[in-house]
Enzyme design. Sequence first.
Site, PDB file in Angstrom:
ATOM      1  N   LYS A  99      -2.288   5.183  12.434  1.00 48.70           N
ATOM      2  CA  LYS A  99      -2.668   5.522  10.805  1.00 48.70           C
ATOM      3  C   LYS A  99      -2.005   6.618  10.478  1.00 48.70           C
ATOM      4  O   LYS A  99      -1.866   7.744  11.214  1.00 48.70           O
ATOM      5  CB  LYS A  99      -3.883   5.683  10.507  1.00 48.70           C
ATOM      6  N   SER A 143      -2.486   1.295   3.983  1.00 55.84           N
ATOM      7  CA  SER A 143      -3.398   2.289   3.624  1.00 55.84           C
ATOM      8  C   SER A 143      -4.030   2.000   2.108  1.00 55.84           C
ATOM      9  O   SER A 143      -3.907   3.196   1.194  1.00 55.84           O
ATOM     10  CB  SER A 143      -2.390   3.699   4.162  1.00 55.84           C
ATOM     11  N   SER A 201      -4.973   9.764   4.352  1.00 52.02           N
ATOM     12  CA  SER A 201      -5.237   8.812   4.839  1.00 52.02           C
ATOM     13  C   SER A 201      -5.754   8.221   6.684  1.00 52.02           C
ATOM     14  O   SER A 201      -5.568   7.482   6.497  1.00 52.02           O
ATOM     15  CB  SER A 201      -4.302   7.597   4.925  1.00 52.02           C
ATOM     16  N   LYS A 243      -8.757   7.314   7.414  1.00 52.83           N
ATOM     17  CA  LYS A 243      -9.138   5.232   7.143  1.00 52.83           C
ATOM     18  C   LYS A 243      -9.368   5.328   7.981  1.00 52.83           C
ATOM     19  O   LYS A 243     -10.136   4.100   8.418  1.00 52.83           O
ATOM     20  CB  LYS A 243      -8.377   4.499   6.622  1.00 52.83           C
TER      21      LYS A 243
END
EC number: 3.4.16.4
Length: 407
Positions: free
Chosen positions: A228, A115, A60, A63
């Site tokens: 992130k 997320s 993720s 992202k």
Amino acid sequence: MKKTITFILLFLLIYSCSLHNIYAKETPPAVSADSAVILDAATGQLLYSKNPDSPYPPASTTKIMTALLTLENTNLNDKVVIGKNPPAVEGTRLGLYPGEEITVRDLLYGLLLASDNDCAEALAEHISGSMDKFAAKMNARAKELGAKNTNFVNPTGLFDENHKTSARDLSLIMRALSKTPEYSKIATTTSYTIAPTNKSAKPRTVWNENKLVQKQSMYYYSGCEGGKTGYTIQSLHSYTATATRNGQELIVALIHDKNKTFFKDSISLFDFGFNNFQLTKLYSKGDLVTTYNRNKLSIPLIANSDFYYVKQKDDKSIPHLNIQNKNLSFKFFKIGDVVNKATVYFKGQNIGELKLSSGVNHTEKQILDSDVIQNLVMKNKYSIPIMAVFLTAIVIFTIRKFIYINK
């Protein structure tokens, strides 16, 4: 004899130590991830690296590219109508409904804090119309940022054997994202509540999963401006974050961590970077760099932008410039026009290029009145044809410039 030699060597050692400061260089921390970097955000210089260009599935952390394209291509107040595909995506979801109307802002908070994969796909469809087209846009933007070991297949980071990036590439993407005005505000928010919509009667709250911005967490890091996380079974753990201290911004990126120590390791990397390196300004925009002197022509050459470099805190070395050898005698320009450039070297390494602007005007009349032209007129028996050709060239150039400006 041996005693005498030993005494002399001991004396020389003590004497040399009394003359020179000895600076201990901190050892870089060991990290669990297979690919990791510290990047200085201002210069793009790597301060630490471990397999920086080895590609791995980033989960993720993908992202951050989805967020970058969203912030570059949309308005936060734009309304997004959810299609049939995002609500059916695998993994973490906000719980979007087909036909639901929701703002880009709300989707970004779901994307970056929790997320949510349905938010990622909804933004991708809103921007490009399909996952494939959005993936192509992701890869094109990655290439623009200098990412050479990246191939994105989807906006979520769900595992695909062809979906990969490296720690260096991930840090370059985070570097671009951290420059967008809204990113830090969103990424440092503890929680965010999405108001009811046409399809959801209840508000929905998302919570920030980045422990470096959570003040109650043991991993809280003062100065962290966003980050992130990423995880799938196949991809293992990944993480990227940005932090600022004393005006210096650093970015860490770690990919393919099987031990889930990325929060602790990131703190160690940030501390190592801030403790051992400093961002130094060589020139501010508008500073006089040097003066061009040739054929009795004197032109102040001015820094066209700020120029920074990074050095170890105990390093007394200074950069030097290699200015391009250009003849400016027959060029005309205005104050502020870029007329030359300099390559900047630090300890033998090319660390960047500095554009140089003129500090004065240099007009057609000044060229014609210059000693070079006057000498041609006085000394060369073919001066009239030469002058005719030269004047014609000036006239043609001036006309072309006028046409270009007034297009």
